[in-house]
Write a protein that holds these residues in place. Structure first.
Motif, short mmCIF file in Angstrom:
data_model
loop_
_atom_site.label_atom_id
_atom_site.label_comp_id
_atom_site.label_asym_id
_atom_site.label_seq_id
_atom_site.Cartn_x
_atom_site.Cartn_y
_atom_site.Cartn_z
N ARG A 1 -2.54 5.54 2.68
CA ARG A 1 -3.70 4.28 2.79
C ARG A 1 -2.83 3.41 4.00
O ARG A 1 -3.72 2.72 4.75
N LYS A 2 -1.64 3.23 3.93
CA LYS A 2 -1.14 2.27 4.90
C LYS A 2 -1.08 2.78 6.19
O LYS A 2 -1.52 2.22 7.17
N TYR A 3 -1.15 4.04 6.23
CA TYR A 3 -1.15 4.78 7.76
C TYR A 3 -2.49 4.57 8.08
O TYR A 3 -2.92 4.17 9.13
N CYS B 1 -9.50 -1.53 -0.17
CA CYS B 1 -9.38 -0.31 1.01
C CYS B 1 -10.64 0.44 1.18
O CYS B 1 -11.22 0.83 1.91
N ASP C 1 -3.28 1.17 9.08
CA ASP C 1 -2.78 0.67 10.20
C ASP C 1 -3.49 1.04 11.62
O ASP C 1 -3.63 0.44 12.51
N LEU D 1 0.71 -1.39 0.04
CA LEU D 1 0.11 -0.03 0.07
C LEU D 1 0.95 1.01 -0.04
O LEU D 1 1.93 1.24 0.38
#
Length: 231
Positions: A5-7, A72, A10, A1
């Motif tokens: 988006r990863k942040y 997502c 997570d 990602l």
């Protein structure tokens, strides 16, 4: 990602928003619709059922650029629907709506002022984030109606509306993080002094999910990397 988006994913994972979620995969609508849960249509790439804690993803024809976008999109529904449904239920139970069903800022303000400091500090961010989300959606919808686009993100002029009034604010969240064309357009829509609809949207979603960057620089960085998620 990508970093943005990863942040976000997570942080949602840390808060338990995805706990117990089951994901069903299918090559085509026929496979997914064979059970008694899903009702996939021709152009549907994914579906989310919050109460059942289930997602379905169509592998044959992702609606967005790739399957990651669809994943997502649907997981954001799972993360945000609980917050939105919870606050809406509270607002309805407390009769903090106008006669037409919209949120009453006056009634909400009066209610919050009557709480203890501890109660207010807990409840206010949740309610205010929903007020901000619905207000932002209204501004974005008006901008779309003036834009001349036939279809963009969750909005569509062709035939019947893509989503009803209740669904649109919910869909706005997932579309804005997973559709580059819609995201780019949101950056051009002004909703306040020196503030784009996209920047306002990022702040609103963070508040809705209880994600608090430690300082202004962190918020600015999050907005920047989120704007780059589809590059």
């Amino acid at each position: 990602l990508s970093p943005g988006r990863k942040y976000l994913m997570d942080e949602c994972q840390k808060r338990g928003y995805f706990k117990g979620v089951r994901v069903d995969f299918g090559l085509n609508p026929e496979v997914l619709n064979a059970g008694d849960v899903w009702t996939f249509e021709k152009n549907t790439g994914g579906q989310a059922l919050f109460r059942e804690r289930r997602l379905a993803l169509r592998l044959e024809h992702p609606f967005f650029k790739d399957l990651g976008d669809t994943i997502c999109h649907e997981f954001l529904h799972i993360a945000t629907l609980g917050q939105i449904n919870g606050v809406n239920a509270r607002v309805t139970a407390l009769r903090l709506r106008n006669a037409n069903g919209t949120l009453s800022r006056t009634k909400i303000k009066k209610y919050l002022n009557g709480l203890s400091d501890r109660e207010r500090n807990f409840i206010r961010p949740q309610i205010e984030s929903i007020v901000a989300l619905y207000s932002l959606e209204e501004k974005v919808r008006k901008a779309f109606n003036k834009s001349g686009f036939r279809a963009l993100g969750p909005y569509d002029r062709k035939g019947k509306k893509r989503y009803n009034a209740k669904q649109t604010p919910v869909e706005l969240i997932s579309w804005a993080f997973n559709d580059s064309r819609f995201m780019d357009w949101l950056k051009t829509v002004e909703v306040g002094e020196n503030k784009s609809a996209f920047s306002a949207f990022v702040e609103t979603v963070l508040n809705l999910l209880g994600i608090k960057p430690t300082n202004k620089d962190a918020l600015t960085e999050l907005t920047r990397i989120t704007e780059d998620i589809l590059d």
